[in-house]
Each structure stands twice: as structure tokens, then as C-alpha cells.
Design a protein around this motif. Structure first.
Motif, PDB file in Angstrom:
ATOM      1  N   MET A  60      -2.101   0.961  -7.184  1.00  0.00           N
ATOM      2  CA  MET A  60      -3.062   0.401  -6.380  1.00  0.00           C
ATOM      3  C   MET A  60      -3.321   1.114  -5.078  1.00  0.00           C
ATOM      4  O   MET A  60      -4.413   0.615  -4.380  1.00  0.00           O
ATOM      5  N   GLY A  61      -2.179   1.991  -4.579  1.00  0.00           N
ATOM      6  CA  GLY A  61      -2.359   2.507  -3.382  1.00  0.00           C
ATOM      7  C   GLY A  61      -1.986   1.634  -2.094  1.00  0.00           C
ATOM      8  O   GLY A  61      -2.683   1.750  -1.095  1.00  0.00           O
ATOM      9  N   ILE A  62      -1.452   0.488  -2.360  1.00  0.00           N
ATOM     10  CA  ILE A  62      -1.110  -0.357  -1.273  1.00  0.00           C
ATOM     11  C   ILE A  62       0.586  -0.651  -1.457  1.00  0.00           C
ATOM     12  O   ILE A  62       1.127  -0.094  -2.204  1.00  0.00           O
ATOM     13  N   ASN A  63       0.944  -1.630  -0.247  1.00  0.00           N
ATOM     14  CA  ASN A  63       2.370  -1.693  -0.450  1.00  0.00           C
ATOM     15  C   ASN A  63       2.852  -2.941  -0.951  1.00  0.00           C
ATOM     16  O   ASN A  63       1.755  -3.885  -1.323  1.00  0.00           O
ATOM     17  N   GLN A  64       3.974  -3.244  -1.508  1.00  0.00           N
ATOM     18  CA  GLN A  64       4.368  -4.367  -2.207  1.00  0.00           C
ATOM     19  C   GLN A  64       4.232  -5.797  -1.518  1.00  0.00           C
ATOM     20  O   GLN A  64       3.696  -6.818  -2.087  1.00  0.00           O
ATOM     21  N   PHE A  78      -8.894  -9.040   1.994  1.00  0.00           N
ATOM     22  CA  PHE A  78      -9.245  -8.068   0.658  1.00  0.00           C
ATOM     23  C   PHE A  78     -10.794  -8.534   0.616  1.00  0.00           C
ATOM     24  O   PHE A  78     -10.986  -9.579   0.212  1.00  0.00           O
ATOM     25  N   SER A  79     -11.674  -7.350   0.533  1.00  0.00           N
ATOM     26  CA  SER A  79     -12.905  -7.636   0.292  1.00  0.00           C
ATOM     27  C   SER A  79     -13.180  -7.787  -1.185  1.00  0.00           C
ATOM     28  O   SER A  79     -12.347  -6.988  -2.067  1.00  0.00           O
ATOM     29  N   VAL A  80     -14.316  -8.189  -1.838  1.00  0.00           N
ATOM     30  CA  VAL A  80     -14.651  -7.808  -3.081  1.00  0.00           C
ATOM     31  C   VAL A  80     -14.557  -6.510  -3.541  1.00  0.00           C
ATOM     32  O   VAL A  80     -14.238  -6.067  -4.497  1.00  0.00           O
ATOM     33  N   GLU A  81     -15.128  -5.619  -2.824  1.00  0.00           N
ATOM     34  CA  GLU A  81     -15.186  -4.112  -3.045  1.00  0.00           C
ATOM     35  C   GLU A  81     -13.775  -3.671  -3.093  1.00  0.00           C
ATOM     36  O   GLU A  81     -13.421  -2.613  -4.042  1.00  0.00           O
ATOM     37  N   ARG A  82     -12.882  -4.052  -2.049  1.00  0.00           N
ATOM     38  CA  ARG A  82     -11.322  -3.538  -2.333  1.00  0.00           C
ATOM     39  C   ARG A  82     -10.868  -3.999  -3.710  1.00  0.00           C
ATOM     40  O   ARG A  82     -10.143  -3.181  -4.457  1.00  0.00           O
ATOM     41  N   LEU A  83     -11.048  -5.400  -4.071  1.00  0.00           N
ATOM     42  CA  LEU A  83     -10.437  -5.545  -5.251  1.00  0.00           C
ATOM     43  C   LEU A  83     -11.203  -5.144  -6.311  1.00  0.00           C
ATOM     44  O   LEU A  83     -10.421  -4.819  -7.688  1.00  0.00           O
ATOM     45  N   ILE A  84     -12.456  -4.587  -6.306  1.00  0.00           N
ATOM     46  CA  ILE A  84     -12.992  -3.819  -7.745  1.00  0.00           C
ATOM     47  C   ILE A  84     -12.340  -2.757  -7.683  1.00  0.00           C
ATOM     48  O   ILE A  84     -11.917  -2.072  -8.707  1.00  0.00           O
ATOM     49  N   HIS A  85     -11.951  -1.889  -6.448  1.00  0.00           N
ATOM     50  CA  HIS A  85     -11.174  -0.663  -6.301  1.00  0.00           C
ATOM     51  C   HIS A  85      -9.835  -0.878  -6.968  1.00  0.00           C
ATOM     52  O   HIS A  85      -9.448   0.089  -7.968  1.00  0.00           O
ATOM     53  N   PHE A  86      -9.140  -1.929  -7.021  1.00  0.00           N
ATOM     54  CA  PHE A  86      -8.002  -2.145  -7.371  1.00  0.00           C
ATOM     55  C   PHE A  86      -8.047  -2.262  -8.989  1.00  0.00           C
ATOM     56  O   PHE A  86      -7.296  -1.865  -9.921  1.00  0.00           O
ATOM     57  N   LEU A  87      -9.096  -2.905  -9.434  1.00  0.00           N
ATOM     58  CA  LEU A  87      -9.337  -2.877 -10.729  1.00  0.00           C
ATOM     59  C   LEU A  87      -9.583  -1.694 -11.588  1.00  0.00           C
ATOM     60  O   LEU A  87      -9.144  -1.317 -12.548  1.00  0.00           O
ATOM     61  N   ASN A  88     -10.327  -0.764 -10.719  1.00  0.00           N
ATOM     62  CA  ASN A  88     -10.493   0.784 -11.252  1.00  0.00           C
ATOM     63  C   ASN A  88      -9.166   1.383 -11.380  1.00  0.00           C
ATOM     64  O   ASN A  88      -8.833   1.932 -12.316  1.00  0.00           O
ATOM     65  N   THR A  89      -8.495   1.309 -10.382  1.00  0.00           N
ATOM     66  CA  THR A  89      -7.088   1.847 -10.357  1.00  0.00           C
ATOM     67  C   THR A  89      -6.008   1.421 -11.486  1.00  0.00           C
ATOM     68  O   THR A  89      -5.125   2.198 -11.822  1.00  0.00           O
ATOM     69  N   LEU A  90      -6.285   0.282 -11.765  1.00  0.00           N
ATOM     70  CA  LEU A  90      -5.609  -0.287 -12.816  1.00  0.00           C
ATOM     71  C   LEU A  90      -6.248  -0.207 -14.326  1.00  0.00           C
ATOM     72  O   LEU A  90      -5.692  -0.541 -15.238  1.00  0.00           O
TER      73      LEU A  90
END
Length: 131
Positions: A60-64, A78-90
Motif C-alpha cells: 500500500m506504500g505506507i508504514n506498518q 485517512f480520507s475516502v480517496e486514500r482508502l480507495i487508493h489502498f484498495l487499488n494497490t491491493l
């Protein structure tokens, strides 16, 4: 009072609005509910892929510690947009569909649906935001 007698307290109950964040008077309850549902999806994916928090953080490009915060539902920052980005990276596709609300409904909504498999989605939203 004998062993056979019991003291029963009356418990006051209140019907939920369907959004615990609104019920608790939290600011921006619709956004908080959407974020909670997105984080639930992130957690399910991490578990299904059997990723450690360190591995998930790398993907996800973040730290533990930030992954740990997500798993403990500490969602400040954590914004909705950032959480959507995490889902994309997953490896998850996100579909956003904009359409007019039905005339018989007073407010427009934002919904988060979970795709169960083979393009099938649940018929009911797992998160809804009224505007």
C-alpha cells in the motif's frame, strides 16, 4: 431476596438510525461510515492474501504503524480517496457510478457495495451516505 428471586433492571433502548456514527453524534457520520466499510474491505483482502502488516504496508506504500492504525479503526488522517487508493494497490477495481436519485426518495445516497465473485454484487449497500 432468595436464590429464586432475581432483580431485573429495565434497560433503556433506542432504535438505531442505521449509522452508528450519526447515532453517537460524530461529525460527518456519512463519511465515517463509508471509511469504516472501506477499511473492512481492506482488512478482508489483507487476511485473504495472508499478508503480514509489514507486507501489506509495502504493497500500500505506507508504514506498518499506519496499517496497524487501519486495523484498529483509527481512521484520522485517512480520507475516502486514500482508502480507495489502498484498495487499488491491493488489486481491487473500484467502480463509481453517478445516476439521478429516484423521484420517490428524498435524499441522494452514496453506497459501497461488495463484489462477491464473478461480477455479482450484494443487492443491498453495506454503507450508505445521505446528502
Amino acid at each position: 431476596m432468595s436464590k429464586k428471586q432475581q432483580h431485573i433492571e429495565e434497560i433503556e433502548c433506542e432504535m438505531s438510525s442505521g449509522n452508528v456514527f450519526a447515532d453517537l453524534g460524530i461529525e460527518n457520520p456519512e463519511e465515517e461510515l463509508t471509511k469504516a466499510k472501506l477499511v473492512w474491505e481492506i482488512e478482508q483482502i489483507i487476511k485473504s492474501k495472508k499478508l503480514t502488516q509489514i507486507e501489506a504496508a509495502k504493497v500500500m506504500g505506507i508504514n506498518q504503524p499506519k496499517v496497524s492504525a487501519l486495523m484498529r479503526r483509527k481512521l484520522d488522517g485517512f480520507s475516502v480517496e486514500r482508502l480507495i487508493h489502498f484498495l487499488n494497490t491491493l488489486g481491487q477495481d473500484i467502480d463509481i457510478i453517478v445516476r439521478p436519485k429516484p423521484t420517490n426518495r428524498k435524499k441522494a445516497t452514496v453506497n459501497v457495495y461488495h463484489d462477491t465473485s464473478c461480477g455479482q454484487t450484494r443487492s443491498a449497500p453495506i454503507a450508505a451516505n445521505g446528502y
